[in-house]
Scaffold this motif. Structure first.
Motif, PDB file in Angstrom:
ATOM      1  N   ILE A 245      -0.885  -6.072   4.812  1.00 13.16           N
ATOM      2  CA  ILE A 245       0.090  -5.117   5.350  1.00 13.16           C
ATOM      3  C   ILE A 245      -0.247  -4.714   6.779  1.00 13.16           C
ATOM      4  O   ILE A 245       0.625  -4.668   7.652  1.00 13.16           O
ATOM      5  CB  ILE A 245       0.164  -3.873   4.440  1.00 13.16           C
ATOM      6  CG1 ILE A 245       0.751  -4.249   3.075  1.00 13.16           C
ATOM      7  CG2 ILE A 245       1.000  -2.766   5.095  1.00 13.16           C
ATOM      8  CD1 ILE A 245       0.656  -3.152   2.037  1.00 13.16           C
ATOM      9  N   PHE A 246      -1.527  -4.450   7.043  1.00  8.88           N
ATOM     10  CA  PHE A 246      -1.913  -3.890   8.341  1.00  8.88           C
ATOM     11  C   PHE A 246      -2.372  -4.928   9.363  1.00  8.88           C
ATOM     12  O   PHE A 246      -2.386  -4.634  10.562  1.00  8.88           O
ATOM     13  CB  PHE A 246      -3.036  -2.856   8.153  1.00  8.88           C
ATOM     14  CG  PHE A 246      -2.566  -1.557   7.555  1.00  8.88           C
ATOM     15  CD1 PHE A 246      -1.974  -0.587   8.346  1.00  8.88           C
ATOM     16  CD2 PHE A 246      -2.705  -1.319   6.200  1.00  8.88           C
ATOM     17  CE1 PHE A 246      -1.533   0.612   7.808  1.00  8.88           C
ATOM     18  CE2 PHE A 246      -2.267  -0.124   5.642  1.00  8.88           C
ATOM     19  CZ  PHE A 246      -1.673   0.842   6.440  1.00  8.88           C
TER      20      PHE A 246
ATOM     21  N   ARG B 263      -9.205 -15.120   9.758  1.00  7.53           N
ATOM     22  CA  ARG B 263      -9.975 -14.480  10.814  1.00  7.53           C
ATOM     23  C   ARG B 263      -9.598 -13.014  11.047  1.00  7.53           C
ATOM     24  O   ARG B 263     -10.460 -12.163  11.209  1.00  7.53           O
ATOM     25  CB  ARG B 263      -9.811 -15.278  12.104  1.00  7.53           C
ATOM     26  CG  ARG B 263     -10.840 -14.969  13.159  1.00  7.53           C
ATOM     27  CD  ARG B 263     -10.709 -15.914  14.335  1.00  7.53           C
ATOM     28  NE  ARG B 263     -10.804 -17.321  13.917  1.00  7.53           N
ATOM     29  CZ  ARG B 263     -10.764 -18.343  14.768  1.00  7.53           C
ATOM     30  NH1 ARG B 263     -10.639 -18.112  16.064  1.00  7.53           N
ATOM     31  NH2 ARG B 263     -10.855 -19.587  14.325  1.00  7.53           N
ATOM     32  N   SER B 264      -8.304 -12.710  11.052  1.00  8.91           N
ATOM     33  CA  SER B 264      -7.879 -11.328  11.321  1.00  8.91           C
ATOM     34  C   SER B 264      -8.308 -10.390  10.201  1.00  8.91           C
ATOM     35  O   SER B 264      -8.646  -9.218  10.457  1.00  8.91           O
ATOM     36  CB  SER B 264      -6.362 -11.268  11.512  1.00  8.91           C
ATOM     37  OG  SER B 264      -5.688 -11.735  10.358  1.00  8.91           O
TER      38      SER B 264
ATOM     39  N   GLY C  29     -10.969  -6.259  -4.878  1.00  7.29           N
ATOM     40  CA  GLY C  29     -10.787  -7.292  -3.852  1.00  7.29           C
ATOM     41  C   GLY C  29      -9.324  -7.549  -3.539  1.00  7.29           C
ATOM     42  O   GLY C  29      -8.942  -7.691  -2.371  1.00  7.29           O
ATOM     43  N   ASN C  30      -8.491  -7.601  -4.573  1.00  6.78           N
ATOM     44  CA  ASN C  30      -7.073  -7.870  -4.339  1.00  6.78           C
ATOM     45  C   ASN C  30      -6.340  -6.665  -3.753  1.00  6.78           C
ATOM     46  O   ASN C  30      -5.421  -6.833  -2.952  1.00  6.78           O
ATOM     47  CB  ASN C  30      -6.404  -8.317  -5.645  1.00  6.78           C
ATOM     48  CG  ASN C  30      -6.656  -9.784  -5.944  1.00  6.78           C
ATOM     49  OD1 ASN C  30      -6.178 -10.663  -5.233  1.00  6.78           O
ATOM     50  ND2 ASN C  30      -7.411 -10.059  -6.990  1.00  6.78           N
ATOM     51  N   LEU C  31      -6.745  -5.462  -4.132  1.00  9.84           N
ATOM     52  CA  LEU C  31      -6.175  -4.279  -3.487  1.00  9.84           C
ATOM     53  C   LEU C  31      -6.514  -4.265  -1.998  1.00  9.84           C
ATOM     54  O   LEU C  31      -5.663  -3.985  -1.150  1.00  9.84           O
ATOM     55  CB  LEU C  31      -6.693  -3.004  -4.159  1.00  9.84           C
ATOM     56  CG  LEU C  31      -6.069  -2.606  -5.499  1.00  9.84           C
ATOM     57  CD1 LEU C  31      -6.699  -1.314  -6.003  1.00  9.84           C
ATOM     58  CD2 LEU C  31      -4.551  -2.425  -5.360  1.00  9.84           C
ATOM     59  N   LEU C  32      -7.773  -4.570  -1.683  1.00 11.03           N
ATOM     60  CA  LEU C  32      -8.202  -4.631  -0.286  1.00 11.03           C
ATOM     61  C   LEU C  32      -7.427  -5.706   0.463  1.00 11.03           C
ATOM     62  O   LEU C  32      -6.978  -5.488   1.603  1.00 11.03           O
ATOM     63  CB  LEU C  32      -9.702  -4.919  -0.219  1.00 11.03           C
ATOM     64  CG  LEU C  32     -10.293  -5.170   1.183  1.00 11.03           C
ATOM     65  CD1 LEU C  32     -10.087  -3.944   2.077  1.00 11.03           C
ATOM     66  CD2 LEU C  32     -11.778  -5.519   1.079  1.00 11.03           C
ATOM     67  N   LEU C  33      -7.263  -6.866  -0.154  1.00 11.98           N
ATOM     68  CA  LEU C  33      -6.544  -7.958   0.495  1.00 11.98           C
ATOM     69  C   LEU C  33      -5.100  -7.570   0.789  1.00 11.98           C
ATOM     70  O   LEU C  33      -4.579  -7.864   1.878  1.00 11.98           O
ATOM     71  CB  LEU C  33      -6.585  -9.208  -0.384  1.00 11.98           C
ATOM     72  CG  LEU C  33      -5.821 -10.435   0.131  1.00 11.98           C
ATOM     73  CD1 LEU C  33      -6.299 -10.834   1.517  1.00 11.98           C
ATOM     74  CD2 LEU C  33      -5.966 -11.592  -0.843  1.00 11.98           C
ATOM     75  N   MET C  34      -4.445  -6.879  -0.142  1.00  8.64           N
ATOM     76  CA  MET C  34      -3.058  -6.478   0.089  1.00  8.64           C
ATOM     77  C   MET C  34      -2.949  -5.473   1.232  1.00  8.64           C
ATOM     78  O   MET C  34      -1.995  -5.512   2.017  1.00  8.64           O
ATOM     79  CB  MET C  34      -2.449  -5.927  -1.203  1.00  8.64           C
ATOM     80  CG  MET C  34      -2.117  -7.025  -2.212  1.00  8.64           C
ATOM     81  SD  MET C  34      -1.141  -6.467  -3.615  1.00  8.64           S
ATOM     82  CE  MET C  34      -2.398  -5.641  -4.571  1.00  8.64           C
TER      83      MET C  34
ATOM     84  N   ILE D  78      -9.838  -1.338   8.577  1.00  7.54           N
ATOM     85  CA  ILE D  78      -8.980  -1.906   7.531  1.00  7.54           C
ATOM     86  C   ILE D  78      -7.572  -1.320   7.564  1.00  7.54           C
ATOM     87  O   ILE D  78      -6.587  -2.043   7.442  1.00  7.54           O
ATOM     88  CB  ILE D  78      -9.627  -1.694   6.151  1.00  7.54           C
ATOM     89  CG1 ILE D  78     -10.930  -2.498   6.061  1.00  7.54           C
ATOM     90  CG2 ILE D  78      -8.674  -2.105   5.039  1.00  7.54           C
ATOM     91  CD1 ILE D  78     -11.755  -2.221   4.840  1.00  7.54           C
ATOM     92  N   CYS D  79      -7.467  -0.009   7.707  1.00 11.17           N
ATOM     93  CA  CYS D  79      -6.158   0.646   7.617  1.00 11.17           C
ATOM     94  C   CYS D  79      -5.546   0.961   8.975  1.00 11.17           C
ATOM     95  O   CYS D  79      -4.593   1.729   9.070  1.00 11.17           O
ATOM     96  CB  CYS D  79      -6.264   1.922   6.774  1.00 11.17           C
ATOM     97  SG  CYS D  79      -6.608   1.595   5.034  1.00 11.17           S
TER      98      CYS D  79
END
Length: 324
Positions: free
Chosen positions: A31-32, A291-292, A22-27, A302-303
């Motif tokens: 970034i993007f 929201r974003s 979850g935290n990797l996804l959030l970071m 995501i990327c």
């Protein structure tokens, strides 16, 4: 040696893995999918995310069993860290884990403070926010750095005291700990873990009330979309702050065990697992309410950097930033 109950192992692994992913996804989302105008607030989000990532990783490696015993407090490492056969490594890693748990509620107070600040002042620059995060982090690092450098009670003394006092046979386990909770560096670390649970909780409630009043007063000076955005972020922060109640339950069980009112392998393992629930839920809450980030996940982009011409909702207020 008493090994952990299998359901506890499964829950522990699931919570730590969920927090890590979850935290990797959030970071990645930060970034993007964070507009340049919202970088200041994203500094705080990514700081919290990094803290949770380090804490969940150390928690997984340790899977620590906490055994308060009289005026002593001992730990048994049941996770992969025990494979290193180093009591000092497990001891230091435990300090790393606890520094993350204790700093979580401190970061919640800082996030609430930022939300109020941008309602009444110009949005600070990202560099200023980074500096504040660093200075805010220093006391926690110092407290647990001192704790990590403490002397470890000899293994033989730990085994004898736990066997005599509680009847546990911990031979063959990776055991560490302190012989006295009144050892100055340990006492300071215990205070740093337990005190913020109540102190910062009241501060969060106080700041949250001021934010809600400020939003009501800004009916004419702030657009409806901006007020809506603030309310959504406040909901996210409120949910994340309420997760600290779960961590507080671990603090309560620790106190009860230290007073020798309750004991048992399940509760001794569960004490630190309460914090793992907070670590697993926190990034999910942020992704859902921002929201974003939520849009990026639901649209499977995501990327890919956001290039939509749709209106961008600022994390901060409509007061223009001041860049000297």
């Amino acid at each position: 040696m008493i090994y952990p109950w299998l359901p506890l192992v499964l829950i522990h692994c699931f919570m730590c893995a969920s927090s890590f992913v979850g935290n990797l996804l959030l970071m990645v989302l930060i970034i993007f999918h964070t507009p340049p105008s919202n970088r200041s607030y994203s500094v705080l989000i990514i700081s919290l995310s990094l803290l949770e990532l380090v804490t969940s990783t150390s928690s997984f490696l340790l899977f620590q069993r906490l055994i308060p015993c009289g005026l002593s407090v001992f730990m048994v490492t049941s996770g992969p860290a025990a494979l290193f056969h180093s009591r000092r490594f497990c001891f230091v890693l435990y300090a790393v884990m606890m520094h993350g748990h204790s700093h979580y509620i401190c970061m919640m107070a800082l996030l609430f403070g930022f939300r109020y600040y941008v309602l009444v002042k110009p949005t600070p620059r990202s560099k200023s926010v980074i500096l504040v995060c660093f200075l805010y982090y220093v006391p926690t690092v110092l407290v647990f750095g001192l704790a990590a450098g403490s002397d470890i009670t000899p293994e033989k003394e730990i085994l004898e005291k736990v066997n005599i006092t509680l009847g546990y046979d911990l031979r063959g386990g990776m055991v560490t700990g302190y012989f006295s909770v009144f050892e100055p560096r340990l006492a300071l670390a215990i205070f740093w873990v337990t005190a913020p649970s109540g102190t910062f909780a009241w501060l969060i409630i106080f700041i949250g009330g001021k934010i809600h009043r400020k939003l009501k007063e800004s009916t004419h000076s702030m657009s409806e979309s901006t007020r809506s955005m603030h309310r959504e972020l406040m909901q996210a922060l409120s949910v994340q702050a309420s997760l600290s109640v779960i961590f507080a339950s671990g603090v309560v069980t620790y106190v009860l065990m230290q007073l020798n009112l309750v004991h048992g392998p399940v509760i001794e393992y569960s004490t630190h697992m309460a914090g793992e629930i907070c670590l697993a839920a926190s990034p999910i809450v942020t992704i859902y309410y921002v929201r974003s980030y939520r849009r990026a996940v639901t649209t499977c982009s995501i990327c890919r950097r956001r290039v939509s011409v749709a209106p961008q909702y600022r994390f901060d207020s409509e007061i223009p930033s001041f860049h000297p």
